[in-house]
Each structure stands twice: as C-alpha cells, then as structure tokens.
Enzyme design. Structure first.
Site, PDB file in Angstrom:
ATOM      1  NE  ARG A   1     -25.200  57.194 -56.795  1.00 50.35           N
ATOM      2  CZ  ARG A   1     -25.365  55.884 -56.899  1.00 50.35           C
ATOM      3  NH1 ARG A   1     -26.572  55.355 -56.946  1.00 50.35           N
ATOM      4  NH2 ARG A   1     -24.310  55.077 -56.967  1.00 50.35           N
TER       5      ARG A   1
ATOM      6  CG  ASP B   1     -22.837  62.837 -62.515  1.00 47.70           C
ATOM      7  OD1 ASP B   1     -22.630  63.986 -62.099  1.00 47.70           O
ATOM      8  OD2 ASP B   1     -23.156  61.896 -61.756  1.00 47.70           O
TER       9      ASP B   1
ATOM     10  CB  SER C   1     -26.243  62.524 -60.105  1.00 43.73           C
ATOM     11  OG  SER C   1     -25.093  61.753 -59.799  1.00 43.73           O
TER      12      SER C   1
ATOM     13  N   GLY D   1     -29.382  57.060 -66.326  1.00 44.38           N
ATOM     14  CA  GLY D   1     -28.665  58.142 -66.978  1.00 44.38           C
ATOM     15  C   GLY D   1     -27.968  57.727 -68.247  1.00 44.38           C
TER      16      GLY D   1
ATOM     17  CE1 TYR E   1     -15.212  51.127 -76.682  1.00 48.51           C
ATOM     18  CE2 TYR E   1     -16.802  51.375 -78.474  1.00 48.51           C
ATOM     19  CZ  TYR E   1     -16.356  50.717 -77.334  1.00 48.51           C
ATOM     20  OH  TYR E   1     -17.056  49.635 -76.860  1.00 48.51           O
TER      21      TYR E   1
ATOM     22  CE1 TYR F   1     -22.780  59.811 -75.112  1.00 51.60           C
ATOM     23  CE2 TYR F   1     -20.823  58.841 -74.131  1.00 51.60           C
ATOM     24  CZ  TYR F   1     -22.159  58.766 -74.445  1.00 51.60           C
ATOM     25  OH  TYR F   1     -22.886  57.657 -74.100  1.00 51.60           O
TER      26      TYR F   1
ATOM     27  CE1 TYR G   1     -18.104  58.335 -71.218  1.00 43.90           C
ATOM     28  CE2 TYR G   1     -16.092  58.875 -72.373  1.00 43.90           C
ATOM     29  CZ  TYR G   1     -16.954  57.937 -71.844  1.00 43.90           C
ATOM     30  OH  TYR G   1     -16.651  56.607 -71.956  1.00 43.90           O
TER      31      TYR G   1
END
Length: 538
Positions: free
Chosen positions: A110, A115, A120, A183, A412, A481, A484
C-alpha cells in the site's frame, strides 16, 4: 475578476478509489512467528516492534481503517490483514518480504491505498499489508529538473515540495492530492497535464525497486524490459517500488482555470456534442474535462443534466479567450468564468471541494481526511474513440434519469501529446485516437453501507449503464484503466484465455503478453499477486 467570483461545483466523488469481502480466523501464534522473524532480521528489534500491528493490538482496527481510502469497504465483512507493517527504511522492507515468504503469507503493498477494489488492504487469504506510509521522502533538484520521490509520498506532497522550490517546473500527475505515488505511476497515471506531457509514467526517468529476492535494482541493473513493465503494467505485480525518479516539466508562472456551468435547457446536448470534436484537437496547452450528473429542475420532479466544463490553460486569460472563441464558441467562455493563478494553486482548486486560489498551498499536505470522507463509491471507466451522436447522448441522459442522482460521469479530454506515443511505448496503451476517457460512478455517501437496498440498486444501475454504453465506447478490446481496477471484468487467471478477459482490456494483447513474459522471469513463484495481477502460468 475577483477571486470569489470563480465557483467550482466539485462533486465529492472525484478523488476516491476502493476494497473486498469476509474475514477468516487468524491464528495469533502465526502472526507472533512472523513478528519474531522480523525482529530477528532487523538491526533494531525495538524499533521494528513499534512498526508492526496485529489484531491483538488495540490500535490495529483504527490503523487499518485509516489506510482504506474508500469507506465502502470499512465494514465487518471486509477481510483484514494478519499483520500490518509500516517500515521506515529499505532494510525493514527486505525483512518483511523475507518473513512473509517464509511464513506463507501473501503480501499486499500500500502506498496511498487508492485502488478501487481495495486489493492493497484486503484479501480472502491471510496476508501482510506492507504500508509505505512512512516512506515519503521527496528530493527536488531544480537545476537538473528532476525529483526522487519515495513510493509512500502522496501527489499533493509532491506538488507542494516542487512549489516550494520553483513555480516554473511541475510534474504531470493526477488530480487527487491524496493518491500515493507508488501505485499511481505503476498504472500509468493521467492528470491535468496529460495533453501537454503525456502520462506520469512517460515522465519517469529511473526507479529503485526491490525484487522477490529482496535485491534492490535501478533502471540500469534491472534492464529495460522490467523498467518498461513497471511504468504502467501494475508495478505491484512484479515487486516493490521504493522510489521513482521523475522528470519535471516546464510550466508558466501563471495559468488559467475556468468553469462553465451548463444544463440541457441551455443547449447542453449540442455543446457536449461539439466538445467531442474540438477539445481533443485543440492546443495541447488546454485541457477540458466535463463533469455530468442528473438533478431536478428547481422544485419540480423533472430532471436535467448539469454539465460543468472545467478547464486548465497553460497561459493567461487574454490568450485563452480568443482561442476558445475561435474553436469552441458554443461554450461562450467569458472573462468572469476564468481566474489566473499558479500551477500549484490550480492543483488545489481543481481537486478539493470549496477551495480557491487563495487557499494556502499547505492544503495539499493535509486534505487526505477530507477527500477520504467523500470517498464511498463504485467506479467504472471507458475510452471513447468515436464521437457519440446526439441521438446517443439523448439516450444516455435518459438512462441517467433512471438513477437517483447518485451518479457522476466525467469526460476527460485526451489528444495532444498522447497522440505521439505508440500503444507499446509503455504498458499503458490508451493513446492515439482516444478522444476522451469516460469515468462513471455511483456514490454511497448517504448510505450506511454498500449493501443497503438503495446501494444495491445503484450498483445494479451502474452495471446496466455500463452495458448500455457498449456501442459508444472503444471496441476490440473495450479498453479499461488498470488504476481504476474493476473486478467486475473478471478475476480468472488459470489460463491465458481466462486472464485475457480483463488483461487485454487494461493493456491490449501485445502488452499483456509481454507483461506475462516479464512476470515469469522476475517473479516465477507469483509471490506478488492479487485478483488481477499479472498471472504466471505453470
């Protein structure tokens, strides 16, 4: 304009990510054996004992809860770690890795805890959570335009540290200041400078990395294949990132932030339709995102869609206005919609609800709790490569009206620098041809859990909405992604056919196959694993 005039309607569900299900009994003797091992492998047994927490510690639950960044998963049914270790140096990480393997635990790493599926901080098997919360050193070198950043640092801390030394350099990373560096870069990482400088991982120069044997490697000693994999391939599948060396990029002393608030009754459908064509092709110094949610019109029972066109321009208002007046006049951007500020101020204004350009930059250091309290959601993400027709947009609005106003969509904009990278430059493949990334989520902030009838209805709506969008988003594969992470995509990994169901959506086939080959070399026993980690096939 006066600073108070620029109001950002920042909905509380932008800066969050997620966790899993049902705790198994923990044998205290097992954790005691692990602790004894750890103490025997470190120089200062007293020091390490203060950095270890098990369910026998009265502080264990509060420490674990503080590390879970989506409140959806703070509930009795979420499996806790057998042990939490919060190392303060690399030798303690080496010892933790050694003892984890010796005593048969899984290990989860972590950095920021962001996440979306909590991998994690949770697992259905006994595991050690290696929490890098104390590994937060940031060394900014303005002369060489670089920074070494330890994996436990948060993006807000990185932005703040850079801003204390220069206002003409920055790092092109994410919107949310409470995301962990370790991460984030490991999955690629997009942000407000993505159209100008690409992803965060595109701007990584070097790395310090601990492999499965506890050996610390840098880019030269690990070789280019592993260095490639760590920048977007899900770094925690391969080992433990200790620190990243970042390339800082030039930014102007003054940037412009703007927001335009539009509803369907104000020609919103036509404006968003035009946005899809012009925003990805405009000046790379300009990024526009569109936040969309349903709401009632006044005191009526009729619904509309509110769209917030929020933008960052690397320049001043007097240059931005004629640019948008020429290329996107439908937006009707005016001076009163804009405000000039420094780059670091824009990171505050575009991320934290209710904050303005006059908010002290120290806010980037202490907003994790505020953002975390707003984080309670289920998220999915798509990439749009072909403009959605007006008929499709109208159907999307109708589908949103079926929900209870708990949803948030964010378009986005991509294009710009992203068009210059091949899909295989790093594992992150969502490059040329992507018009915009489409974030979809539902919030549970008004619910006691994600299992109430209302919450379950929202999740059902989101999954239905996700299926409904299939004709309008990327195909073959339908891209997703990895930062995500979405376990709805599947978790099978016994064969390539099983793993490809989710793996090719995150990385596409060529990159996924390469990641599998690299994983087989650096972690053949699959020590570093979670439900959607890079698989090892026996």
């Amino acid at each position: 304009m006066k600073k108070s005039q620029l109001v950002f309607f920042l909905l509380p569900t932008l800066c969050f990510y997620v966790s899993l299900g049902a705790s198994s009994p923990i044998d205290p003797d097992d954790s005691e054996d692990f602790i004894s091992c750890l103490q025997s492998k470190t120089n200062n047994a007293t020091s390490i004992s203060q950095l270890i927490f098990t369910p026998l510690n009265s502080s264990f639950e509060s420490i674990w809860e503080a590390r879970v960044n989506n409140l959806r998963f703070i509930k009795p049914s979420t499996p806790r770690p057998s042990v939490i270790v919060t190392p303060i140096d690399d030798t303690q990480i080496q010892a933790s890795l050694f003892c984890t393997k010796i005593h048969g635990y899984e290990i989860r790493i972590r950095s920021g805890g962001h996440d979306f599926e909590g991998v994690s901080s949770s697992s259905v098997v006994p595991f050690v959570m290696l929490d890098l919360v104390n590994m937060k050193s940031i060394d900014v070198d303005v002369g060489n335009k670089t920074a070494w950043v330890q994996a436990g640092a948060l993006l807000g801390e990185v932005y703040y540290s850079i801003s204390q030394k220069t206002n003409t350099l920055y790092f092109p990373a994410g919107v949310c200041p409470n995301v962990g560096v370790g991460g984030y870069m490991g999955g690629g990482g997009y942000g407000n400078l993505v159209r100008k400088y690409g992803t965060a991982a595109d701007n990584v120069l070097d790395v310090l990395f601990m492999d499965v044997n506890g050996t610390i490697l840098d880019r030269k000693s690990m070789g280019e294949d592993l260095f490639w994999a760590l920048r977007g391939g899900g770094a925690s599948s391969f080992g433990i990132v200790l620190a990243w060396k970042l390339s800082l990029v030039p930014v102007p002393e003054i940037v412009t932030v703007f927001v335009v608030n539009i509803t369907l009754e104000e020609n919103g459908t036509d404006i968003f339709y035009k946005y899809q064509y012009v925003a990805p092709r405009m000046d790379p110094n300009l990024l526009i995102r569109v936040r969309m949610s349903s709401e009632f019109i006044g005191n009526t029972t009729k619904k509309t869609i509110r769209m917030l066109f929020e933008g960052l321009y690397l320049g001043k208002i007097d240059t931005l206005l004629p640019l948008l007046d020429k290329e996107f006049p439908e937006l009707k951007l005016k001076q009163e919609n804009c405000e000039e500020m420094s780059m670091v101020q824009s990171s505050i204004v575009l991320a934290i609800q209710g904050f303005t350009s006059s908010t002290p930059t120290e806010a980037l250091l202490n907003q994790s709790d505020i953002l975390r309290r707003q984080s309670n959601a289920k998220i999915k993400l798509d990439y749009v490569r072909t403009p959605i027709p007006k008929s499709g947009l109208i159907m999307i609005w109708s589908k949103m009206f079926e929900n209870d106003r708990s949803e948030l969509l964010i378009a986005y904009t991509f294009g710009g620098k992203m068009e210059e990278y091949s899909d295989t430059a790093i594992p992150y493949p969502h490059r040329a041809g992507v018009l915009y990334q489409l974030y979809k989520g539902v919030s549970f902030v008004d619910q006691t859990s994600d299992t109430t009838p209302t919450s379950l209805k929202r999740i059902e709506w989101l999954r239905s909405f996700d299926m409904f969008l299939e004709p309008y988003v990327s195909k073959n594969p339908r891209e997703a992604y990895v930062n995500y992470i979405d376990l709805d995509l599947g978790v099978g990994s016994e064969t390539y056919e099983e793993a490809s169901v989710w793996g090719e959506r995150y990385w596409k086939r060529e990159n996924f196959e390469k990641l599998i080959r690299i994983k087989a070399k650096v972690d053949p026993e699959n020590v570093f694993r979670h439900p959607q980690s890079i698989p090892v096939f026996n």
